[in-house]
Design a protein around this motif. Structure first.
Motif, PDB file in Angstrom:
ATOM      1  N   ILE A 134       0.900  -0.961   0.104  1.00 40.27           N
ATOM      2  CA  ILE A 134       0.143  -0.087  -0.034  1.00 40.27           C
ATOM      3  C   ILE A 134       0.734   1.239  -0.150  1.00 40.27           C
ATOM      4  CG2 ILE A 134      -1.449   1.270   1.396  1.00 40.27           C
ATOM      5  CD1 ILE A 134      -2.728  -1.334   2.259  1.00 40.27           C
ATOM      6  N   ARG A 135       1.908   1.257   0.836  1.00 34.15           N
ATOM      7  CA  ARG A 135       2.791   2.395   0.872  1.00 34.15           C
ATOM      8  C   ARG A 135       3.591   2.582  -0.461  1.00 34.15           C
ATOM      9  NH1 ARG A 135       4.457   6.607   4.202  1.00 34.15           N
ATOM     10  NH2 ARG A 135       5.911   7.700   2.897  1.00 34.15           N
ATOM     11  N   VAL A 136       4.129   1.552  -1.099  1.00 30.95           N
ATOM     12  CA  VAL A 136       4.548   1.687  -2.606  1.00 30.95           C
ATOM     13  C   VAL A 136       3.690   2.230  -3.350  1.00 30.95           C
ATOM     14  CG1 VAL A 136       5.418   0.152  -4.313  1.00 30.95           C
ATOM     15  CG2 VAL A 136       6.257  -0.045  -1.978  1.00 30.95           C
ATOM     16  N   ARG A 137       2.499   1.705  -3.591  1.00 32.96           N
ATOM     17  CA  ARG A 137       1.386   2.392  -4.343  1.00 32.96           C
ATOM     18  C   ARG A 137       1.154   3.782  -3.941  1.00 32.96           C
ATOM     19  NH1 ARG A 137      -1.832   0.019  -7.892  1.00 32.96           N
ATOM     20  NH2 ARG A 137      -3.971   0.861  -8.231  1.00 32.96           N
ATOM     21  N   ILE A 138       1.076   4.148  -2.977  1.00 30.87           N
ATOM     22  CA  ILE A 138       0.837   5.463  -2.533  1.00 30.87           C
ATOM     23  C   ILE A 138       1.957   6.391  -2.796  1.00 30.87           C
ATOM     24  CG2 ILE A 138       0.694   7.369  -0.582  1.00 30.87           C
ATOM     25  CD1 ILE A 138      -1.127   5.184   0.808  1.00 30.87           C
ATOM     26  N   ASP A 139       3.062   5.900  -2.961  1.00 30.88           N
ATOM     27  CA  ASP A 139       4.278   6.923  -3.329  1.00 30.88           C
ATOM     28  C   ASP A 139       4.526   6.977  -4.773  1.00 30.88           C
ATOM     29  OD1 ASP A 139       5.201   6.920  -0.768  1.00 30.88           O
ATOM     30  OD2 ASP A 139       6.666   5.268  -0.526  1.00 30.88           O
ATOM     31  N   LYS A 140       4.084   5.615  -5.510  1.00 28.24           N
ATOM     32  CA  LYS A 140       4.089   5.796  -6.973  1.00 28.24           C
ATOM     33  C   LYS A 140       2.919   6.853  -7.388  1.00 28.24           C
ATOM     34  CE  LYS A 140       5.938   1.364  -8.175  1.00 28.24           C
ATOM     35  NZ  LYS A 140       5.398   0.112  -8.708  1.00 28.24           N
ATOM     36  N   LYS A 141       1.865   6.803  -6.912  1.00 28.62           N
ATOM     37  CA  LYS A 141       0.790   7.894  -7.082  1.00 28.62           C
ATOM     38  C   LYS A 141       1.309   9.363  -6.931  1.00 28.62           C
ATOM     39  CE  LYS A 141      -3.671   5.400  -6.950  1.00 28.62           C
ATOM     40  NZ  LYS A 141      -4.841   5.204  -6.256  1.00 28.62           N
ATOM     41  N   MET A 142       1.865   9.491  -5.746  1.00 29.09           N
ATOM     42  CA  MET A 142       2.647  11.087  -5.323  1.00 29.09           C
ATOM     43  C   MET A 142       3.479  11.316  -6.557  1.00 29.09           C
ATOM     44  SD  MET A 142       0.637  11.954  -2.457  1.00 29.09           S
ATOM     45  CE  MET A 142       1.857  12.946  -1.694  1.00 29.09           C
ATOM     46  N   GLU A 143       4.490  10.390  -6.688  1.00 28.95           N
ATOM     47  CA  GLU A 143       5.573  10.493  -7.891  1.00 28.95           C
ATOM     48  C   GLU A 143       4.723  10.975  -9.216  1.00 28.95           C
ATOM     49  OE1 GLU A 143       8.251   7.353  -8.422  1.00 28.95           O
ATOM     50  OE2 GLU A 143       9.120   7.616  -6.366  1.00 28.95           O
ATOM     51  N   ASN A 144       3.740  10.244  -9.458  1.00 33.34           N
ATOM     52  CA  ASN A 144       2.995  10.504 -10.781  1.00 33.34           C
ATOM     53  C   ASN A 144       2.344  11.879 -10.846  1.00 33.34           C
ATOM     54  OD1 ASN A 144       3.759   8.178 -11.929  1.00 33.34           O
ATOM     55  ND2 ASN A 144       2.004   7.012 -11.436  1.00 33.34           N
ATOM     56  N   LYS A 145       2.030  12.296  -9.795  1.00 36.88           N
ATOM     57  CA  LYS A 145       1.203  13.674  -9.490  1.00 36.88           C
ATOM     58  C   LYS A 145       2.392  14.782  -9.494  1.00 36.88           C
ATOM     59  CE  LYS A 145      -2.855  12.447  -7.057  1.00 36.88           C
ATOM     60  NZ  LYS A 145      -3.862  12.674  -5.641  1.00 36.88           N
ATOM     61  N   GLU A 146       3.487  14.365  -9.044  1.00 40.03           N
ATOM     62  CA  GLU A 146       4.482  15.512  -8.877  1.00 40.03           C
ATOM     63  C   GLU A 146       5.162  15.802 -10.475  1.00 40.03           C
ATOM     64  OE1 GLU A 146       7.279  14.315  -6.304  1.00 40.03           O
ATOM     65  OE2 GLU A 146       6.081  14.929  -4.354  1.00 40.03           O
ATOM     66  N   GLN A 147       4.945  14.923 -11.382  1.00 45.27           N
ATOM     67  CA  GLN A 147       5.479  15.056 -12.861  1.00 45.27           C
ATOM     68  C   GLN A 147       4.449  15.449 -13.651  1.00 45.27           C
ATOM     69  OE1 GLN A 147       6.793  10.939 -13.845  1.00 45.27           O
ATOM     70  NE2 GLN A 147       8.541  11.069 -12.433  1.00 45.27           N
TER      71      GLN A 147
END
Length: 147
Positions: A134-147
């Motif tokens: 779940i944490r990895v998935r949240i981190d990936k979503k945050m990275e996608n939003k920043e780009q």
């Protein structure tokens, strides 16, 4: 604690403190529950203590995994998570088999029996990879939003 960085140590100490306070609170609540209402929710008082400790360990492990303070910096988190998942599924499977063969191991006259120890240990092992993924998935979503 040698291979943890300062942030990880801080998080582990912080949530260790919270876990200790939770443990004391649950012990006091259980004590007053038995004192005032003469209520016992497990087969023995010792089993009640063990279950309360499992709940606190479950809290500490999950919050540590979520805050990236459970695994050391050099460890392969994904491999350990898969290992924990396999061990947890096996433990839950054996707890389920125990329940099918002799349900009185889990529930005795409406009270929890000693069979829940295996159930809770399985839940702890299962919670590590679930929280990590779940944490990895949240981190990936945050990275996608920043780009």
């Amino acid at each position: 604690m040698k291979k943890y960085d300062k942030y990880q140590k801080f998080i582990r100490y912080k949530y260790g403190y919270y876990s200790f306070n939770l443990l004391i609170s649950l012990f006091l609540f259980n004590y007053f529950l038995g004192l005032i209402f003469n209520f016992q929710w497990a087969a023995t008082k010792e089993l009640e203590v063990i279950i309360i400790m499992f709940v606190v360990v479950l809290f500490f492990v999950n919050i540590s995994v979520y805050q990236n303070a459970y695994f050391r910096k050099g460890e392969n988190k994904k491999s350990y998570s898969w290992l924990f998942l396999i061990v947890g599924l096996f433990s839950l499977y054996t707890a389920f088999q125990t329940f099918l063969i002799s349900p009185e191991e889990i529930i005795i006259d409406g009270k929890l029996g000693r069979g829940v120890i295996q159930l809770f240990s399985g839940l702890i092992f299962i919670s590590v990879p679930l929280t990590y993924f779940i944490r990895v998935r949240i981190d990936k979503k945050m990275e996608n939003k920043e780009q």
